[in-house]
Design a protein around this motif. Sequence first.
Motif, PDB file in Angstrom:
ATOM      1  N   MET A 274       0.579  -3.441  -1.364  1.00  0.00           N
ATOM      2  CA  MET A 274       1.503  -4.631  -0.523  1.00  0.00           C
ATOM      3  C   MET A 274       2.035  -2.965   1.055  1.00  0.00           C
ATOM      4  N   ALA A 275       3.065  -1.652  -0.303  1.00  0.00           N
ATOM      5  CA  ALA A 275       4.102  -1.383   0.918  1.00  0.00           C
ATOM      6  C   ALA A 275       3.603  -0.194   1.389  1.00  0.00           C
ATOM      7  N   THR A 276       1.879  -0.033   1.377  1.00  0.00           N
ATOM      8  CA  THR A 276       0.783   0.822   1.961  1.00  0.00           C
ATOM      9  C   THR A 276       0.607  -0.040   3.265  1.00  0.00           C
ATOM     10  N   GLY A 277      -0.568  -1.082   2.976  1.00  0.00           N
ATOM     11  CA  GLY A 277      -0.318  -2.175   4.374  1.00  0.00           C
ATOM     12  C   GLY A 277       0.821  -1.940   5.473  1.00  0.00           C
ATOM     13  N   SER A 278       1.691  -2.006   4.489  1.00  0.00           N
ATOM     14  CA  SER A 278       2.711  -2.573   5.609  1.00  0.00           C
ATOM     15  C   SER A 278       3.684  -0.805   5.874  1.00  0.00           C
ATOM     16  N   ILE A 279       3.531   0.544   5.649  1.00  0.00           N
ATOM     17  CA  ILE A 279       3.307   1.001   6.090  1.00  0.00           C
ATOM     18  C   ILE A 279       2.804   2.102   7.358  1.00  0.00           C
ATOM     19  N   ILE A 280       1.146   1.810   7.093  1.00  0.00           N
ATOM     20  CA  ILE A 280       0.264   2.289   7.920  1.00  0.00           C
ATOM     21  C   ILE A 280       0.928   1.179   9.012  1.00  0.00           C
TER      22      ILE A 280
ATOM     23  N   LEU B  68       3.139  -0.215  10.328  1.00  0.00           N
ATOM     24  CA  LEU B  68       4.502   0.785  11.139  1.00  0.00           C
ATOM     25  C   LEU B  68       4.120   1.384  12.056  1.00  0.00           C
ATOM     26  N   LYS B  69       2.878   2.482  11.529  1.00  0.00           N
ATOM     27  CA  LYS B  69       2.622   3.970  12.320  1.00  0.00           C
ATOM     28  C   LYS B  69       1.519   3.331  13.103  1.00  0.00           C
ATOM     29  N   GLN B  70       0.846   1.920  13.077  1.00  0.00           N
ATOM     30  CA  GLN B  70      -0.117   1.701  13.868  1.00  0.00           C
ATOM     31  C   GLN B  70       1.330   1.314  15.353  1.00  0.00           C
ATOM     32  N   LEU B  71       2.248   0.158  15.863  1.00  0.00           N
ATOM     33  CA  LEU B  71       2.478  -0.112  16.079  1.00  0.00           C
ATOM     34  C   LEU B  71       3.282   0.815  17.117  1.00  0.00           C
ATOM     35  N   ALA B  72       3.861   1.805  15.948  1.00  0.00           N
ATOM     36  CA  ALA B  72       4.587   2.807  16.861  1.00  0.00           C
ATOM     37  C   ALA B  72       3.630   3.540  17.615  1.00  0.00           C
ATOM     38  N   THR B  73       2.524   3.460  17.290  1.00  0.00           N
ATOM     39  CA  THR B  73       1.520   4.559  18.137  1.00  0.00           C
ATOM     40  C   THR B  73       1.610   3.542  19.547  1.00  0.00           C
ATOM     41  N   ALA B  74       1.268   2.120  19.411  1.00  0.00           N
ATOM     42  CA  ALA B  74       0.948   1.333  20.014  1.00  0.00           C
ATOM     43  C   ALA B  74       1.749   1.446  21.437  1.00  0.00           C
TER      44      ALA B  74
ATOM     45  N   TRP C 153      -5.668  -8.183  10.238  1.00  0.00           N
ATOM     46  CA  TRP C 153      -5.917  -8.629  11.651  1.00  0.00           C
ATOM     47  C   TRP C 153      -4.055  -8.806  12.816  1.00  0.00           C
ATOM     48  N   LEU C 154      -3.047  -9.169  11.402  1.00  0.00           N
ATOM     49  CA  LEU C 154      -1.408  -9.287  12.391  1.00  0.00           C
ATOM     50  C   LEU C 154      -1.143  -7.512  13.076  1.00  0.00           C
ATOM     51  N   THR C 155      -2.038  -7.007  12.320  1.00  0.00           N
ATOM     52  CA  THR C 155      -1.153  -4.796  13.142  1.00  0.00           C
ATOM     53  C   THR C 155      -1.725  -5.297  14.336  1.00  0.00           C
TER      54      THR C 155
END
Length: 106
Positions: free
Chosen positions: A1-7, A9-15, A93-95
């Motif tokens: 679950m931690a991996t999913g939330s880290i990915i 956050l990284k994707q949303l920072a890139t956005a 999906w949420l990301t």
Amino acid sequence: MATGSIIMLKQLATAAENREQYILLTKLGVSLKAIRRSIYVQTGMTFLLPIILGMINAYFALYILNVWLNQLDLTFAYLIGLFYLLVYSIYCWLTARIYYRLIRPK
């Protein structure tokens, strides 16, 4: 679950960093549907590799454990794996949805 939330956050920072490039693409005539599709593909690919590697690792770990301990009942382990896959898919999906909302021109 931690991996999913880290990915996530990284994707949303890139956005947030790439918002101007997506706005420029819309001004150049790229449809919002094409941009949305590319975001879903990009996000899916970002989430896909870690989940595949994690599932392969878990499968071989369970296989070796099963060989050593002679025929364990692994039904519960497989159910946990399916639950993990479901939660990870929800993260993906949420990301993608939040990413699209962040870059969409107002």
